[in-house]
Scaffold this active site. Structure first.
Site, PDB file in Angstrom:
ATOM      1  CG  HIS A  83      -8.370   5.526   1.815  1.00  0.00           C
ATOM      2  ND1 HIS A  83      -7.723   5.690   3.013  1.00  0.00           N
ATOM      3  CD2 HIS A  83      -8.861   4.264   1.837  1.00  0.00           C
ATOM      4  CE1 HIS A  83      -7.823   4.597   3.735  1.00  0.00           C
ATOM      5  NE2 HIS A  83      -8.506   3.705   3.034  1.00  0.00           N
TER       6      HIS A  83
ATOM      7  CE1 TYR B 132     -11.995   2.074   0.238  1.00  0.00           C
ATOM      8  CE2 TYR B 132     -12.355   3.017   2.418  1.00  0.00           C
ATOM      9  CZ  TYR B 132     -11.627   2.204   1.562  1.00  0.00           C
ATOM     10  OH  TYR B 132     -10.520   1.546   2.029  1.00  0.00           O
TER      11      TYR B 132
ATOM     12  CB  CYS C 197      -0.918   0.002   1.214  1.00  0.00           C
ATOM     13  SG  CYS C 197      -1.975   1.465   1.316  1.00  0.00           S
TER      14      CYS C 197
ATOM     15  CG  HIS D 208      -4.425  -1.251  -1.149  1.00  0.00           C
ATOM     16  ND1 HIS D 208      -4.931  -1.199   0.134  1.00  0.00           N
ATOM     17  CD2 HIS D 208      -5.076  -2.268  -1.765  1.00  0.00           C
ATOM     18  CE1 HIS D 208      -5.844  -2.145   0.291  1.00  0.00           C
ATOM     19  NE2 HIS D 208      -5.940  -2.815  -0.851  1.00  0.00           N
TER      20      HIS D 208
END
Length: 353
Positions: free
Chosen positions: A312, A325, A236, A266
């Site tokens: 996000h 989201y 991420c 991510h």
């Protein structure tokens, strides 16, 4: 790289049908949200979710996540029952053909922010983390509640479980993680599921709780817990990238290109605003502290073909819904990343010619 998108089920304000309209979209990242943490996910529920996703022309690419019960993290005697349940859930997911499971081992709290609706100069809102504000918060008083957190702490509530963690330091948490991994990875391998641990977010201790999936050294230590190719990472960029000591591009090249253990990606940008403080920005490189061209190039250089999702996003264009989201900014991020992937792939092909 396989473009995917997080969807929280029928209660998600973002409709599955809208996600399918994003150019280049291939898959969905979702979970079963109405089964208590630690209990077995029924096969019929998994199959129903898969069929719903496939009904709009997408695939169920990743389950994010199958939560790890706190008794496992605490190393309590009851952990064996929950580990057995976890293994059975993996078996059911394997029967349904699910290829990847993302999970985390963060004590008590999942991703943590100090403000979910910080207004940026352009009027959009975003998630921010300010260390000074977090230090003044007392989670025992119920001052914190973020999407995705498990609040089923049982008798005694959050205060009781925080007291239990007073006896768990970093090394004890490593021991409990190793115990879990050695019992779960064989079940995952038998079911054909790649397990992909998510880094701690943010990657430093909060509220006196240990966090251990935080940097390159610890990711290496984690991978060395088990040599199975089914034992891997969700890299991420936002979680690891908010610590300036982490060289995220180097992590992609090493854990992906050298170790071949990146099972899920991510991708989001963050703007570091101070020591242990940051805000989540739009994905564009110049808006944050991370160079997204170099990140995507690192993935395409070694030929990453797994699922990624734009993480996000800001809330833009008046959209309301689950913080971080919304549809619009995550969709913009997804196609931006896909554009970078195409450009870096073609540049590599020309250089190799």
């Amino acid at each position: 790289m396989e473009m995917t998108f997080r969807w929280y089920g029928e209660d998600d304000p973002v409709k599955l049908e809208y996600i399918a309209q994003i150019p280049g979209m291939k898959g969905i990242v979702s979970a079963i949200y109405d089964v208590s943490v630690g209990e077995v996910w029924p096969l019929d529920k998994i199959q129903a979710l898969k069929e719903r996703v496939e009904g709009v022309g997408l695939k169920l690419s990743v389950i994010e996540s199958v939560p790890v019960h706190e008794d496992i993290k605490l190393g309590l005697p009851t952990r064996d029952r929950y580990i057995e349940n976890y293994a059975q859930t993996l078996s059911n997911l394997g029967q349904a053909g699910i290829p990847v499971v993302c999970y985390n081992f963060m004590p008590v709290f999942d991703w943590t922010r100090s403000d979910l609706e910080f207004e940026l100069p352009d009027g959009s809102t975003t998630l921010i983390y300010e260390e000074e504000i977090i230090r003044r918060m007392d989670p025992k008083l119920g001052e914190l509640a973020l999407p995705g957190w498990d609040t089923s702490y049982g008798e005694g509530g959050l205060g009781h479980i925080l007291e239990q963690y007073e006896q768990v330091g970093e090394e004890q948490l490593w021991e409990h993680l190793a115990y879990f991994i050695q019992r779960v990875i064989p079940a995952a391998a038998e079911s054909g599921i790649k397990m992909a641990i998510h880094p701690d977010d943010p990657p430093w201790p909060i509220f006196g709780l240990p966090r251990i999936i935080t940097n390159k050294e610890n990711l290496e230590r984690f991978l060395n817990l088990n040599d199975s190719p089914y034992h891997g990472l969700t890299l991420c960029s936002g979680s690891l990238g908010c610590d300036p000591n982490n060289d995220f591009v180097d992590m992609v090249r090493y854990f992906g290109g050298v170790r071949d253990r990146v099972h899920f990606a991510h991708l989001r940008n963050v703007k570091i605003t101070g020591e242990k403080s940051f805000r989540e920005s739009g994905h564009l490189s110049e808006w944050g502290s991370l160079d997204f061209y170099e990140i995507v190039k690192a993935y395409t250089d070694y030929g990453f073909d797994g699922p990624f999702r734009s993480d996000h996003g800001r809330m833009i264009w008046g959209e309301t819904g689950r913080a971080g989201y919304g549809l619009y900014d995550r969709a913009l991020g997804a196609v931006y990343i896909n554009g970078l992937a195409e450009a870096t792939k073609k540049a590599k092909a020309s250089a190799d010619f």
